[in-house]
Design a protein around this motif. Structure first.
Motif, PDB file in Angstrom:
ATOM      1  N   GLN A  85      71.732   5.502   9.358  1.00 63.70           N
ATOM      2  CA  GLN A  85      72.753   6.524   9.625  1.00 63.70           C
ATOM      3  C   GLN A  85      72.792   6.918  11.094  1.00 63.70           C
ATOM      4  O   GLN A  85      73.864   7.120  11.669  1.00 63.70           O
ATOM      5  N   THR A  86      71.598   7.029  11.702  1.00 65.39           N
ATOM      6  CA  THR A  86      71.544   7.363  13.127  1.00 65.39           C
ATOM      7  C   THR A  86      72.268   6.310  13.955  1.00 65.39           C
ATOM      8  O   THR A  86      73.026   6.627  14.885  1.00 65.39           O
ATOM      9  N   ALA A  87      72.047   5.034  13.601  1.00 67.59           N
ATOM     10  CA  ALA A  87      72.728   3.952  14.319  1.00 67.59           C
ATOM     11  C   ALA A  87      74.233   3.988  14.061  1.00 67.59           C
ATOM     12  O   ALA A  87      75.039   3.704  14.951  1.00 67.59           O
ATOM     13  N   TRP A  88      74.617   4.347  12.841  1.00 76.62           N
ATOM     14  CA  TRP A  88      76.054   4.437  12.508  1.00 76.62           C
ATOM     15  C   TRP A  88      76.736   5.519  13.365  1.00 76.62           C
ATOM     16  O   TRP A  88      77.854   5.356  13.807  1.00 76.62           O
ATOM     17  N   VAL A  89      76.024   6.624  13.595  1.00 75.38           N
ATOM     18  CA  VAL A  89      76.584   7.676  14.465  1.00 75.38           C
ATOM     19  C   VAL A  89      76.618   7.196  15.908  1.00 75.38           C
ATOM     20  O   VAL A  89      77.620   7.358  16.613  1.00 75.38           O
ATOM     21  N   ALA A  90      75.531   6.564  16.344  1.00 73.65           N
ATOM     22  CA  ALA A  90      75.461   6.123  17.743  1.00 73.65           C
ATOM     23  C   ALA A  90      76.596   5.154  18.065  1.00 73.65           C
ATOM     24  O   ALA A  90      77.162   5.197  19.157  1.00 73.65           O
ATOM     25  N   HIS A  91      76.944   4.293  17.122  1.00 74.34           N
ATOM     26  CA  HIS A  91      78.011   3.322  17.357  1.00 74.34           C
ATOM     27  C   HIS A  91      79.371   3.824  16.885  1.00 74.34           C
ATOM     28  O   HIS A  91      80.352   3.088  16.981  1.00 74.34           O
TER      29      HIS A  91
ATOM     30  N   PRO B 229      82.683  -5.231  13.655  1.00 73.58           N
ATOM     31  CA  PRO B 229      81.913  -5.402  14.905  1.00 73.58           C
ATOM     32  C   PRO B 229      80.913  -4.257  15.138  1.00 73.58           C
ATOM     33  O   PRO B 229      79.787  -4.502  15.586  1.00 73.58           O
ATOM     34  N   ARG B 230      81.329  -3.042  14.818  1.00 76.97           N
ATOM     35  CA  ARG B 230      80.422  -1.903  15.033  1.00 76.97           C
ATOM     36  C   ARG B 230      79.335  -1.861  13.964  1.00 76.97           C
ATOM     37  O   ARG B 230      78.215  -1.427  14.243  1.00 76.97           O
ATOM     38  N   ILE B 231      79.650  -2.281  12.736  1.00 75.88           N
ATOM     39  CA  ILE B 231      78.604  -2.350  11.708  1.00 75.88           C
ATOM     40  C   ILE B 231      77.516  -3.320  12.155  1.00 75.88           C
ATOM     41  O   ILE B 231      76.316  -3.028  12.066  1.00 75.88           O
TER      42      ILE B 231
ATOM     43  N   ALA C 123      76.714  -4.285  15.182  1.00 75.54           N
ATOM     44  CA  ALA C 123      75.951  -3.712  16.300  1.00 75.54           C
ATOM     45  C   ALA C 123      75.007  -2.620  15.810  1.00 75.54           C
ATOM     46  O   ALA C 123      73.852  -2.519  16.264  1.00 75.54           O
ATOM     47  N   ALA C 124      75.477  -1.810  14.870  1.00 77.04           N
ATOM     48  CA  ALA C 124      74.650  -0.712  14.368  1.00 77.04           C
ATOM     49  C   ALA C 124      73.450  -1.245  13.590  1.00 77.04           C
ATOM     50  O   ALA C 124      72.352  -0.670  13.662  1.00 77.04           O
ATOM     51  N   ILE C 125      73.617  -2.332  12.856  1.00 79.06           N
ATOM     52  CA  ILE C 125      72.484  -2.900  12.118  1.00 79.06           C
ATOM     53  C   ILE C 125      71.419  -3.398  13.095  1.00 79.06           C
ATOM     54  O   ILE C 125      70.219  -3.173  12.892  1.00 79.06           O
ATOM     55  N   HIS C 126      71.852  -4.052  14.176  1.00 81.88           N
ATOM     56  CA  HIS C 126      70.871  -4.487  15.191  1.00 81.88           C
ATOM     57  C   HIS C 126      70.142  -3.279  15.792  1.00 81.88           C
ATOM     58  O   HIS C 126      68.933  -3.311  16.011  1.00 81.88           O
ATOM     59  N   THR C 127      70.891  -2.207  16.069  1.00 81.96           N
ATOM     60  CA  THR C 127      70.278  -1.001  16.645  1.00 81.96           C
ATOM     61  C   THR C 127      69.280  -0.378  15.668  1.00 81.96           C
ATOM     62  O   THR C 127      68.162   0.008  16.058  1.00 81.96           O
TER      63      THR C 127
END
Lengths: 750, 154
Positions: free
Chosen positions: B86-92, B138-140, B142-146
């Motif tokens: 969730q934190t990564a989902w917000v960040a991206h 694309p953002r999903i 990136a967020a998974i990598h983060t």
């Protein structure tokens, strides 16, 4: 920069100029502000229709519906920029249906001049025409109009609220308002004393707003930056309340099965459904049936268990028949001439190209299936529904139950996708119809995915006949005819629910919007004509992401690519040359996408590029698609996008809309198709109406430009160039020109 | 007859028939509306929940067949503390309409518990059953990598 007084004066001047056209009546009405629909109460002060001060903080009203496009965030930023509130302290709500929330940009879209050549006078005309929307009280989220609608109005709403707060604080402190500053919800005196907006809100509400000067963009704190979306945390924690999530005390769950042929029922037998456990009732809905049950799943099972004998459709009952109906429209005179430069129908020396194109019907397939909750009592109807047009829902539901619109309250929630589908009032009317049978019981109506597919208002199928002439590497003529049903005329003429009569479908009038993506392109071609033939059909069609330009852009830009190849020219340079003397921002996006994609560099075997370009909703967008052949199947590897939106209010959100819009267009181009048999849509769920998945989605590189003189639309502009860019890349790769969508009929994709 | 369940750590009893899909027990009976209905036939992934940590499509899982602890999006965070996903989902800033994102995150969290350092191909394979009509892929990704990097760093 504008002042309230300046805007009023400009409106009056344009109004006077238009008196010859017979609209003098409107002038006073236009400048008279609509009443503020927000009541002030204990601990809650409304300074105008868009700003509410509460004890907890500041609530901003975004009457634009949030369907994923980020409008609540950017709309709030326009107000917050002038109001001087801290981003983390604001709350954003949608607000009630009200005249104050009319869409001023909507009616400015269909005016008879080249949109990309708009000058100051025409921009004023566009704003003036927008006042027609106010008179009609049309509160509508669509047509990529929100930022064009709100850009000046919302900064003024924030600025006037700030100024009355300063005046109220000045009275308290014994200081002139000009001596005061505002910051993060506080009014600050030169000696350091502060009053919060809450402290002075009650007095501020009684002060008439003065004329204000809007701030220079160079001082902007929020606008022009990528803000965190106001709805993000709720959406990633499951707290966001879509209308499908509404929970009310004593609520019952319903589902419907309405005619997939859009006519009535001959007979139905509900005995099997009534024998199921958990059933509360089966309702004859005229054009179908509804079941009320203990949970949604039982209701969905039960509606499918009812044996129904449907009346046949009024429209041709197969895809072939429907396409014949479309083709037949070419035999009649055109209803619309969108552009007629030079003598396109004359013989011109050079190489002549002739081509026919077609696109299929498409579904919206929003992730959240259609749904609405309704509570009917003796004298009131409450509706909860994610929607793009609350004022139309209010009037359609009032008509359904025999109430005045004032007796109907509409709560607009966030939406799990809209794409134009949620501008329709049908699901709310059905919920109202069921709720009227159960006074006092809240009814949540949820459609199955299958019902959602077979009861859509489809993106119209369309055909195009194209004729072009090139000579010595130059475009000489392009002569274009489209045949399609008119979304704008049908949606004005028909009731909220089918069946529509043949008379309602026999539309007269013209529809320039149906030629979008073709007649309005910023190209200098000496002989350039675009005409439309409107198909009178009772098959329900509706708005869709970039509806007209979604097919017009495909037809036109693909054919421009054909002309470039016939002329022996580089397709990108060919487009740049045509735009060069016509529209500089378009030249720049084409040049930018060429640089980004390293367009002129050779690609290895099995790899190719295609360029697509469409000007739509006030913004030029160029896309380059790279396709790669992998073991006989084609992968869309990469897309470069350059777009000019005039003023980029939130670059991060614009990037999301451009890539999302492009993926929406690519999904339709690769696999989107609704076909008909026995008068019913043959597709029923995501297994036969799919979209691109993670594994097939390309990588993106996006550049946002700001050379255009006026703010342009964002939410739809990524969609139109996607299909032609892909088709042009497929031609570059395989030497085969596919003129019929979807492309998976002609190519295999990974 | 009732079905006993553990949902987000709470012991709950369902009065629904055992063949009722878990999705509708969560939504219509327990009021846990974060888990979404998209297709009803397990082809869109919007209804994804965890059963003993494994991603499952709750629209095709009869409540009587649930044989483990259920976690929904409401239970993915630890109280007010967001999970790494969730934190990564917000960040991206991943979500647009947001309707599919509960299912996307539950699927991603399950992927990361099995595979702490997924490649792009791993992500495509694991996430292909989760449809997004807004096009947030694309953002999903990136967020998974983060999120993976954050979890590895602890």
């Amino acid at each position: 920069m504008g002042r309230v007084a300046k805007i009023a004066r400009r409106t009056f001047l344009v109004g006077s100029a238009a008196v010859a056209g017979g609209v003098a009546f409107g002038v006073y009405k236009f400048v008279e502000p609509a009443p503020n629909p927000l009541n002030s109460s204990e601990g809650r002060i409304s300074l105008n229709a868009f700003v509410i001060i509460t004890e907890d903080g500041v609530t901003l009203v975004s009457p634009k519906a949030e369907m994923g496009q980020g409008v609540h965030t950017t709309w709030a930023a326009l107000i917050a920029e002038e109001l001087d509130v801290d981003w983390k302290d604001i709350t954003v709500i949608h607000g009630p249906p009200a005249k104050a929330y009319y869409n001023s940009a909507l009616f400015g879209m269909a005016l008879p001049f080249k949109d990309y050549k708009v000058n100051d006078f025409q921009q004023a005309m566009r704003e003036f025409a927008g006042n027609g929307a106010k008179l009609l009280s049309l509160q509508m989220t669509g047509g990529s109009t929100s930022m064009r609608d709100g850009f000046e109005r919302m900064r003024l709403a924030g600025a006037t609220a700030r100024e009355v707060l300063k005046r109220a604080a000045g009275k308290r402190l014994g200081l002139a308002p000009d001596a005061l500053e505002t910051r993060d919800g506080q009014v600050i005196a030169p000696d350091g004393r502060t009053l919060s907006y809450q402290d002075v809100a009650v007095e501020a509400a009684d002060i008439n707003p003065p004329s204000v000067e809007l701030r220079d963009p160079s001082t902007w704190r929020y606008l022009g930056t990528s803000l965190p979306r106001v709805d993000m945390e709720d959406k990633i924690t499951g707290k966001a309340m879509y209308s499908i999530d509404v929970v009310l005390e004593g609520m019952k769950f319903a589902s419907v099965r309405m005619s997939p042929r859009r006519q009535g029922m001959r007979r139905f037998d509900a005995s099997a459904a009534k024998a199921m456990s958990g059933i509360d009732g089966v309702i004859d809905m005229g054009e179908g049936i509804a079941v009320i049950a203990d949970n949604t799943w039982i209701a969905m099972q039960a509606v499918e268990a009812v044996d129904i004998d449907w009346e046949p459709s009024l429209y041709p009952d197969t895809t072939a028949g429907l396409m014949q109906e479309i083709e037949a429209a070419f035999d009649a005179a055109p209803n619309t001439v969108g552009r007629d430069d030079g003598t396109a129908d004359a013989d011109h020396p050079g190489q002549e190209l002739l081509a026919e194109y077609s696109v299929p019907y498409l579904a919206h397939a929003t992730m959240e299936p259609m749904n609405a909750t309704a509570l009917f009592t003796d004298d009131a109807l409450s509706i909860w529904c994610g929607n793009q047009s609350p004022t139309s829902i209010q009037s359609a539901c009032a008509q359904e139950v025999g109430f005045e619109p004032e007796q109907v309250t509409v709560t607009t929630t966030v939406m799990g996708g809209g794409f134009g589908r949620r501008g329709e009032a049908d699901v709310a009317v059905l919920a109202a119809r069921i709720a009227k049978k159960r006074p006092g019981v809240p009814i949540k109506l949820t459609w199955s995915r299958e019902e959602d597919m077979r009861r859509d208002f489809y993106r119209p199928a369309a055909m195009a006949r194209m004729r072009g002439v090139v000579n010595a590497g130059q475009p000489v003529a392009v002569d274009v005819s489209f045949a399609a049903s008119s979304v704008i005329l049908q949606s004005r003429a028909r009731p909220a629910l089918t069946p529509f009569t043949v008379e309602q479908a026999a539309l007269s009038g013209s529809d320039p919007e149906g030629l979008s993506g073709a007649h309005d392109q910023p190209y200098q071609i000496p002989n350039y004509r675009v005409r439309g033939h409107i198909v009178p059909s009772t098959l329900p069609i509706g708005y869709w992401r970039a509806v007209g330009a979604s097919f017009g852009g495909f037809f036109f830009d693909s054919f421009i690519d054909e002309m470039a190849h016939a002329a022996g020219r580089d397709p990108l340079a060919f487009r740049i040359d045509m735009a060069r003397e016509e529209h500089a921002p378009s030249v720049r996006v084409l040049e930018a996408v060429g640089e980004m994609s390293n367009w002129s560099a050779a690609r290895s075997a099995g790899r190719a590029l295609g360029v697509g370009f469409t000007y739509s909703f006030g913004s030029p967008v160029a896309q380059v698609v790279e396709v790669v052949e992998e073991d006989g199947a084609i992968r869309i590897a990469k897309v470069w996008i350059a777009a000019d939106v005039g003023i980029a209010l939130d670059p991060g959100n614009i990037e999301a809309q451009l890539t999302g819009g492009c993926l929406f267009g690519l999904s339709a181009a690769v696999m989107g198709e609704v076909t008909f048999r026995d008068g019913e849509a043959e597709q029923s769920n995501f297994y036969d109406y799919d979209a691109l998945r993670m594994g097939a989605a390309p990588a993106f590189d996006v550049q946002i430009l700001e050379n255009a003189p006026y703010i342009g639309g964002v939410g739809e502009i990524g969609t139109p160039p996607a299909a032609p860019a892909l088709g042009n890349a497929l031609f570059a790769l395989a030497g085969k020109r596919a003129r019929t969508l979807p492309f998976n009929q002609s190519f295999s994709f990974v | 007859m009732t079905v006993k369940l553990v949902v987000n750590g709470d012991a709950l009893e369902s009065a629904s028939a055992p063949d009722t899909p878990l999705l509708w027990v969560l939504r219509d009976e327990f009021g846990l509306t974060g888990t979404k209905f998209g297709c009803g036939v397990a082809v869109c992934g919007a209804c994804t929940v965890h059963v003993d940590g494994e991603a499952m499509r709750s629209c095709q899982l009869p409540v009587g067949d649930v044989d483990g602890a259920v976690t929904t999006i409401e239970g993915l965070s630890d109280g007010e503390t967001l999970s790494a996903v969730q934190t990564a989902w917000v960040a991206h800033q991943v979500a647009q309409c947001g309707y599919c994102q509960a299912g996307q995150q539950m699927q991603a969290a399950s992927l990361l518990s099995d595979n702490p350092q997924p490649t792009d191909a791993d992500i495509s394979a694991a996430m292909n059953g989760n449809l997004c009509r807004c096009g947030t892929y694309p953002r999903i990704r990136a967020a998974i990598h983060t999120a993976a990097a954050a979890l590895r760093e602890g």
